[in-house]
Scaffold this motif. Structure first.
Motif, short mmCIF file in Angstrom:
data_model
loop_
_atom_site.label_atom_id
_atom_site.label_comp_id
_atom_site.label_asym_id
_atom_site.label_seq_id
_atom_site.Cartn_x
_atom_site.Cartn_y
_atom_site.Cartn_z
N PRO A 86 0.82 -1.21 0.00
CA PRO A 86 0.00 0.00 0.00
C PRO A 86 0.86 1.27 0.00
O PRO A 86 1.80 1.40 0.78
CB PRO A 86 -0.81 -0.14 1.30
CG PRO A 86 -0.98 -1.62 1.44
CD PRO A 86 0.35 -2.19 0.99
N TYR A 168 -1.63 -10.27 -1.94
CA TYR A 168 -0.48 -9.45 -1.54
C TYR A 168 0.73 -10.31 -1.20
O TYR A 168 1.86 -9.93 -1.50
CB TYR A 168 -0.89 -8.60 -0.34
CG TYR A 168 0.22 -7.86 0.38
CD1 TYR A 168 0.81 -6.73 -0.17
CD2 TYR A 168 0.67 -8.29 1.63
CE1 TYR A 168 1.81 -6.04 0.49
CE2 TYR A 168 1.67 -7.60 2.31
CZ TYR A 168 2.24 -6.48 1.74
OH TYR A 168 3.22 -5.81 2.41
N SER A 285 3.02 0.62 3.57
CA SER A 285 2.26 0.57 4.82
C SER A 285 2.95 -0.24 5.91
O SER A 285 2.64 -0.09 7.08
CB SER A 285 0.84 0.06 4.58
OG SER A 285 0.82 -1.33 4.42
N VAL A 332 -5.22 0.01 8.05
CA VAL A 332 -4.00 -0.78 7.84
C VAL A 332 -4.18 -2.17 8.45
O VAL A 332 -3.81 -3.19 7.85
CB VAL A 332 -2.79 -0.04 8.47
CG1 VAL A 332 -1.57 -0.94 8.51
CG2 VAL A 332 -2.49 1.23 7.67
N PHE A 335 -6.23 -4.44 6.34
CA PHE A 335 -5.43 -4.94 5.21
C PHE A 335 -4.62 -6.17 5.62
O PHE A 335 -4.66 -7.21 4.95
CB PHE A 335 -4.50 -3.82 4.71
CG PHE A 335 -3.42 -4.28 3.78
CD1 PHE A 335 -3.72 -4.68 2.48
CD2 PHE A 335 -2.10 -4.31 4.20
CE1 PHE A 335 -2.72 -5.10 1.62
CE2 PHE A 335 -1.09 -4.73 3.34
CZ PHE A 335 -1.40 -5.13 2.04
N CYS B 87 -10.85 0.60 -4.40
CA CYS B 87 -9.75 0.46 -3.45
C CYS B 87 -10.16 1.12 -2.13
O CYS B 87 -10.59 2.27 -2.12
CB CYS B 87 -8.48 1.11 -3.97
SG CYS B 87 -7.17 1.06 -2.72
N ASN B 89 -7.99 0.89 0.66
CA ASN B 89 -6.79 0.92 1.50
C ASN B 89 -6.46 2.36 1.92
O ASN B 89 -7.22 3.28 1.66
CB ASN B 89 -5.63 0.23 0.77
CG ASN B 89 -4.62 -0.33 1.77
OD1 ASN B 89 -3.95 0.42 2.46
ND2 ASN B 89 -4.54 -1.64 1.87
N GLU B 127 -8.28 -4.37 -1.60
CA GLU B 127 -7.08 -3.78 -1.00
C GLU B 127 -6.26 -3.08 -2.09
O GLU B 127 -6.60 -3.14 -3.27
CB GLU B 127 -6.27 -4.87 -0.28
CG GLU B 127 -7.00 -5.46 0.94
CD GLU B 127 -7.41 -4.43 2.00
OE1 GLU B 127 -6.88 -3.30 1.98
OE2 GLU B 127 -8.28 -4.75 2.84
N CYS B 128 -5.16 -2.46 -1.68
CA CYS B 128 -4.45 -1.48 -2.51
C CYS B 128 -4.20 -1.95 -3.95
O CYS B 128 -3.57 -2.97 -4.20
CB CYS B 128 -3.11 -1.14 -1.85
SG CYS B 128 -2.28 0.27 -2.63
N CYS B 132 -2.16 4.98 -5.92
CA CYS B 132 -2.49 5.92 -4.85
C CYS B 132 -2.37 7.36 -5.31
O CYS B 132 -2.93 8.25 -4.68
CB CYS B 132 -1.57 5.68 -3.66
SG CYS B 132 -1.21 3.95 -3.36
#
Lengths: 414, 161
Positions: A86, A168, A285, A332, A335, B87, B89, B127-128, B132
């Motif tokens: 992130p 991720y 992040s 966060v 996530f 998104c 995040n 999520e991301c 951004c």
């Protein structure tokens, strides 16, 4: 203005095409580089102080040197284009705007480590970058820069572009290898390290996109040139992804000696809407948060480590005075709870539990002892898991609470 | 684009499967690309499809199921003709993802995770997506759209058949 190396062509129309890449000097020095001894290239990369730019910051040339000497059989180069940290978006720009820079970097790096088959693992959501990069690979094959005996050098390289499917954890190098092998992306215990036993059981070097893009420049312009651009422990420039409450969010390529203050206030235009800075996450992040008083640090691996945080993926998330830090931690924590792969108990259980506690606190239902419970749970699990994912979650859990404890306490009913 | 009948590749698709398998030192590495092909062809990956793919790879169906359920981009149920993934995040949250999601829920009349009754749009929060710099942003099918405002979101929705 410092010289831009990786982003120098980003402003050109059609910068992703072979034509523009060659017009600006791309592939020009490749024949000479392919005539160099692999050991010479590895030595040059070591002396350049190039550090891995995906997150861990490990010296690239040293990693390459871990392939067992005299190894017979295949060696694989795997490019980690599973950008997912992130706050980070630089690799997307490289894939879309300079795909041939990555391909040339792969050719040189594969030659150095003795790999004839390389994989590029692109995150599944990156459909456009994947299309642009795949077209560039085809162009490179058609022009003789990939395939058998590149430019008559006797060096072969095939490139397979592989798409991820949303996870991720596949950005972690051993999780990426599991995924590349057709499995769920569970990280593997080290040792053996991938350089000894990686993809398909063979020595494998996994490097980030941006790291590999630097390699041709280092080899052609010299280790000392690159090292001199940076600090004592890290050479070169890197691409900082700046987002959040700044006037000009975007990618900024700068020497790693740049300070966080200069990056925010000069390059990214300062805090948006005349507000004041409150906090910054300097490296994606997973990097511990810094307060507004802690931004006079250089953005190299060692500078940020000494400041108690990490350079990580160089994703800089800027928060102004209007941001609620407990709410930011809740986002966060959500996530990490979502992305924990479930393999190790401390990570699987703690990430979910800590997310629930942060959510209760933000919703005004927190209990007084829960802040210390979060810190305790975070610290107990640190260092107990197979990969660095959980340690990456612990950084924000602890730093957000320790540095902004008053804000959390204000939300807890008396 | 989706073909809901029995899960069976055409001869051309099977040739593509074999080409994908031959790209790797171990053919099992082509599992993700082949599952992507299944999803593109049949719309989603059913249990029947998992068994069919397991047969193409000499793998137990449980292995394929484990992979399908691990990754967020594999759908086990039919999805809408378009997928809108917002998104949520950190940066996007700071820049207004909750407002974006609220606007989409209102316009589409569905909650996150659901598909509109006409099968047009599936709405997700993800999520991301690593864009951004254009927060708040979303992905609509293959495309990223950023710097979202209610008006821009409405224009994006109007463009979806």
């Amino acid at each position: 203005m410092a010289e831009r190396i990786l982003t120098r062509n980003f402003h050109l129309p059609e910068s992703h095409t072979l034509r523009v890449y060659r017009e600006t000097g791309g592939y020009e020095g490749l024949s000479d580089v392919l005539a160099m001894a692999p050991a010479t290239i590895i030595e040059t990369v070591k002396r350049s102080n190039l550090r891995g730019l995906g997150g861990a910051g490990f010296p690239t040339g040293v990693k390459w040197g871990f392939i067992p000497k005299g190894h017979q059989g295949p060696v694989y180069l795997v490019i980690n284009a599973d950008e997912g940290e992130p706050g980070t978006f630089k690799d997307r720009y490289l894939l879309e705007k300079d795909p041939h820079g990555l391909i040339e970097g792969m050719i040189v790096s594969a030659h150095a480590i003795g790999s004839r088959l390389a994989f590029v693992y692109v995150r599944g959501e990156y459909v456009q970058p994947w299309r642009i990069f795949s077209r560039a690979v085809q162009e490179a094959y058609d022009a003789g820069f990939l395939g058998k005996s590149i430019l008559g050098s006797g060096v072969d390289l095939d490139v397979v572009v592989h798409r991820g499917a949303g996870a991720y954890i596949c950005g972690e190098e051993t999780g990426l290898i599991s995924s590349l092998e057709g499995k769920k992306g569970w990280p593997k215990l080290k040792p053996p390290f991938p350089a000894v036993r990686g993809a398909f059981g063979a020595p494998t070097i996994v490097n980030n996109v941006e790291t590999i893009c630097h390699v041709p420049h280092i080899v052609q312009r010299g280790a000392s040139w690159f090292a001199a651009l940076g600090t004592a422990g890290q050479g070169g420039t890197r691409m900082y992804s700046v987002s959040g409450r700044v006037a000009r969010p975007g990618v900024y390529e700068l020497p790693v000696s740049v300070t966080l203050r200069s990056l925010i206030s000069e390059h990214a235009g300062g805090i948006a809407n005349g507000r004041r800075l409150k906090a910054v996450v300097p490296g994606g992040s997973s990097a511990p948060i810094l307060t507004a008083d802690e931004i006079d640090v250089t953005m190299d691996v060692d500078g940020l480590k000494n400041a108690g945080t990490m350079a990580g993926s160089a994703g800089v998330i800027v928060m102004d005075e209007s941001v609620s830090i407990p709410e930011a931690l809740m986002i966060v924590a959500r996530f990490y709870a979502h992305e924990s792969c479930g393999q190790c108990t401390p990570c699987r259980e703690s990430t979910g539990w800590i997310y629930k506690m942060t959510r209760r606190i933000v919703e005004g239902r927190g209990r007084k002892e829960e802040l210390d419970t979060i810190l305790d749970v975070a610290r107990r699990g640190a260092g107990t898991t197979i990969c660095a994912f959980y340690d990456g979650a612990v950084g924000p859990y602890i730093s957000y609470i320790e540095k902004f404890r008053d804000e959390f306490e204000a939300l807890i009913p008396k | 684009m989706s073909r809901p009948a029995a899960v069976q590749f055409t001869a051309g698709e099977l040739a593509l499967v074999r080409r994908l398998q031959a790209l790797y030192p171990d053919k099992r590495a082509a599992l993700l690309p082949v599952l992507q092909l299944v999803q593109d062809t049949f719309g989603y990956i059913s249990l029947e499809a998992e068994e069919y793919v397991a047969g193409l790879f000499d793998l137990p169906p449980a292995h394929v199921h484990e992979v399908v359920t691990f990754y967020t981009l594999f759908f086990q149920e039919p999805k809408g003709r378009h997928v809108v993934s917002v998104c949520h995040n950190l940066t996007c949250h700071l820049e207004g993802a909750p407002t974006v999601l609220a606007h989409l829920r209102m316009r589409l009349g569905v909650d996150v995770g659901a598909t509109t009754a006409d099968g047009r749009v599936t709405l997700l929060a993800v999520e991301c997506l690593c864009a951004c710099e254009m927060a708040p942003m979303l992905q609509v099918d293959d495309r990223y759209e950023g710097n979202l405002t209610p008006a821009k979101i409405d224009r994006i929705l109007e463009g979806l058949e």
